[in-house]
Design a protein around this motif. Structure first.
Motif, PDB file in Angstrom:
ATOM      1  N   UNK A  22      -0.331  47.281  65.315  1.00  0.00           N
ATOM      2  CA  UNK A  22      -1.479  47.925  64.664  1.00  0.00           C
ATOM      3  C   UNK A  22      -1.014  48.816  63.516  1.00  0.00           C
ATOM      4  N   UNK A  23       0.123  49.517  63.701  1.00  0.00           N
ATOM      5  CA  UNK A  23       0.670  50.353  62.633  1.00  0.00           C
ATOM      6  C   UNK A  23       1.072  49.503  61.429  1.00  0.00           C
ATOM      7  N   UNK A  24       1.682  48.341  61.691  1.00  0.00           N
ATOM      8  CA  UNK A  24       2.063  47.432  60.611  1.00  0.00           C
ATOM      9  C   UNK A  24       0.826  46.929  59.868  1.00  0.00           C
TER      10      UNK A  24
ATOM     11  N   UNK B 196      -5.257  40.893  48.122  1.00  0.00           N
ATOM     12  CA  UNK B 196      -6.330  40.846  49.103  1.00  0.00           C
ATOM     13  C   UNK B 196      -7.041  39.502  49.023  1.00  0.00           C
ATOM     14  N   UNK B 197      -7.192  38.836  50.152  1.00  0.00           N
ATOM     15  CA  UNK B 197      -7.969  37.602  50.172  1.00  0.00           C
ATOM     16  C   UNK B 197      -9.457  37.903  49.977  1.00  0.00           C
TER      17      UNK B 197
ATOM     18  N   UNK C 143      -0.907  48.589  51.479  1.00  0.00           N
ATOM     19  CA  UNK C 143      -0.191  47.845  50.440  1.00  0.00           C
ATOM     20  C   UNK C 143      -1.168  47.007  49.621  1.00  0.00           C
ATOM     21  N   UNK C 144      -2.033  46.290  50.295  1.00  0.00           N
ATOM     22  CA  UNK C 144      -2.973  45.421  49.592  1.00  0.00           C
ATOM     23  C   UNK C 144      -3.964  46.232  48.762  1.00  0.00           C
TER      24      UNK C 144
ATOM     25  N   UNK D   3       5.097  53.885  48.505  1.00  0.00           N
ATOM     26  CA  UNK D   3       6.243  53.741  49.408  1.00  0.00           C
ATOM     27  C   UNK D   3       6.004  52.751  50.539  1.00  0.00           C
ATOM     28  N   UNK D   4       4.767  52.347  50.755  1.00  0.00           N
ATOM     29  CA  UNK D   4       4.462  51.552  51.946  1.00  0.00           C
ATOM     30  C   UNK D   4       5.179  50.208  51.941  1.00  0.00           C
TER      31      UNK D   4
END
Length: 319
Positions: A46-48, A82-83, A55-56, A69-70
Motif C-alpha cells: 500500500x505504501x508503494x 497516468x492512464x 510519482x504519476x 524524490x519519490x
C-alpha cells in the motif's frame, strides 16, 4: 478484504480481537507485524502504491503536487504516466494536508513541531518548504524508513536549512517518551498528520488518539486520512459516518470536521475525484485538540504547588 486508505488497492484489514483495550494494543499489534515485514507485506505494498500515485501526479500535465524524490523509492519499471487523468482521492488528500500544514505553521505563533505518522515512504520532511527551526518527528515503521532513508540520501534529499528531522519507530513500546527524548515538548504548539501509518484495527487508532491527546497542547491540530475499514458503519451513509467520527474523536478531547474530497477538488478548481476505486475507502479529517497536554497540566500543578507553599510560609511568618 477491505480497501485501505482510499487507494483503491485491496488489502486485509486484519480482524484482531476487540477485547479489553490497553495502552499497548497498538504497539503490540505493530510489533507483531514488524518482525516479518517484507516486500510482500500488504501495508508495504500500500505504501508503494501511494508513492506511485505521487510519482504519476508529479508527471501529470497539471500536477496537484510535485514530489521530486519519490522516484528513488520505487522500482525502475514504475510507470510515470497516468492512464486515467481523473484525480485520485489520495492525491487530493495529500495536497490538502500539505497546504493545511504550511498554512497553519505560517499563521500560528511558535508552531515549530510537526509529527508525521506515516508509512515510511513519506517525503514531506524533504519536499515541503518548512519554516526555519521546524522540528519534524517522523513516526513510521523502522525497516521501511531505514531502506527509504538510504535511497533518499543517495538522491540528495535534505531537510531545509535550519530544520531538523527525527525518526521515531512506530513499533517502539513507548512512543510518547521517545518523542520527548528527541525534543518534543507538550508545552509548545504542535501539528500532527496521520496518513499511511500501518494500523490493524480501530483499537490501534484509539491508542494513537490517546498518545496525541497526552502530548498535544490545547488548540493543536490533528489531520489526515482514516481508513473506513476501521469503522463498523456503512461508508456510504455520510450522516452516520460524521456522527461516528464525532463520538470517536470527542472521547479523546478532539473536535473533528470531516472533509469531503469533492470539496477539496472544488476549492482547487479541479474536477471531482476519481471514485471508481476509492469511494468510501477513507475519511479525510481535521481535528482540534480541546484539552491540555500532560506537560501543561504538570507545569500548572508545579506552579500551583509553589504558590501554595509560598502562601504557607508567609502565613507562618505572620504567626
Amino acid at each position: 478484504m477491505e480497501v485501505l486508505a482510499g487507494l483503491g488497492w485491496r488489502v486485509d484489514c486484519w480482524g484482531l480481537s476487540r477485547g479489553g483495550r490497553s495502552s499497548s494494543t497498538y504497539l503490540n499489534n505493530i510489533r507483531a507485524g514488524a518482525a516479518s515485514f517484507n516486500e510482500n507485506d500488504p501495508f508495504f505494498q500500500a505504501a508503494i502504491q501511494r508513492a506511485s500515485l505521487r510519482l504519476r501526479e508529479s508527471h501529470s500535465p497539471d500536477p496537484l503536487l510535485i514530489d521530486p524524490y519519490v522516484g528513488c523509492l520505487l522500482p525502475y519499471n514504475t510507470p510515470e504516466d497516468m492512464e486515467d487523468q481523473q484525480l485520485h482521492p489520495y492525491c487530493l488528500a495529500t495536497k490538502f494536508i500539505d497546504d493545511k500544514l504550511l498554512q497553519t505553521m505560517q499563521s500560528t505563533d511558535g508552531l515549530k513541531q510537526v509529527v508525521l505518522l506515516t508509512d515510511g515512504l513519506d517525503t514531506r520532511p524533504y519536499r515541503l518548504n518548512w519554516p526555519t527551526s521546524t522540528l519534524i518527528f517522523n513516526v513510521c515503521p523502522e525497516k521501511v524508513f531505514r531502506g527509504a532513508l538510504q535511497k533518499l540520501q543517495g538522491a540528495g534529499a535534505k531537510v531545509p536549512r535550519g530544520c531538523m528531522s527525527f525518526h521515531v519507530p512506530s513499533d517502539s513500546f513507548d512512543i510518547e517518551n521517545i518523542l520527548r527524548s528527541k525534543g518534543f515538548s507538550g508545552t509548545r504548539p504542535s501539528i500532527w498528520v496521520f496518513q499511511g501509518l500501518p494500523i490493524v484495527n480501530l483499537e490501534s487508532f484509539k491508542d494513537i488518539l490517546s498518545i496525541i491527546s497526552n502530548l498535544a497542547m490545547k488548540g493543536c491540530l490533528f489531520l489526515g486520512e482514516l481508513p473506513v475499514c476501521l469503522a463498523e458503519i456503512d461508508a456510504g451513509d455520510q450522516s452516520a459516518t460524521k456522527k461516528w467520527l464525532d463520538v470517536l474523536f470527542m472521547s479523546y478531547g478532539f473536535r473533528v470536521k470531516m472533509i469531503e474530497y469533492d470539496e477539496v477538488a472544488r476549492n482547487l478548481r479541479k474536477d471531482s475525484a476519481k471514485r471508481a476505486s476509492g469511494v468510501g475507502a477513507s475519511i479525510l479529517f481535521v481535528a482540534e485538540h480541546l484539552c491540555f497536554s500532560d506537560d501543561q497540566m504538570e507545569t500548572w500543578r508545579t506552579e500551583f504547588q509553589r504558590i501554595e507553599e509560598e502562601g504557607d510560609e508567609e502565613g507562618f511568618e505572620e504567626l
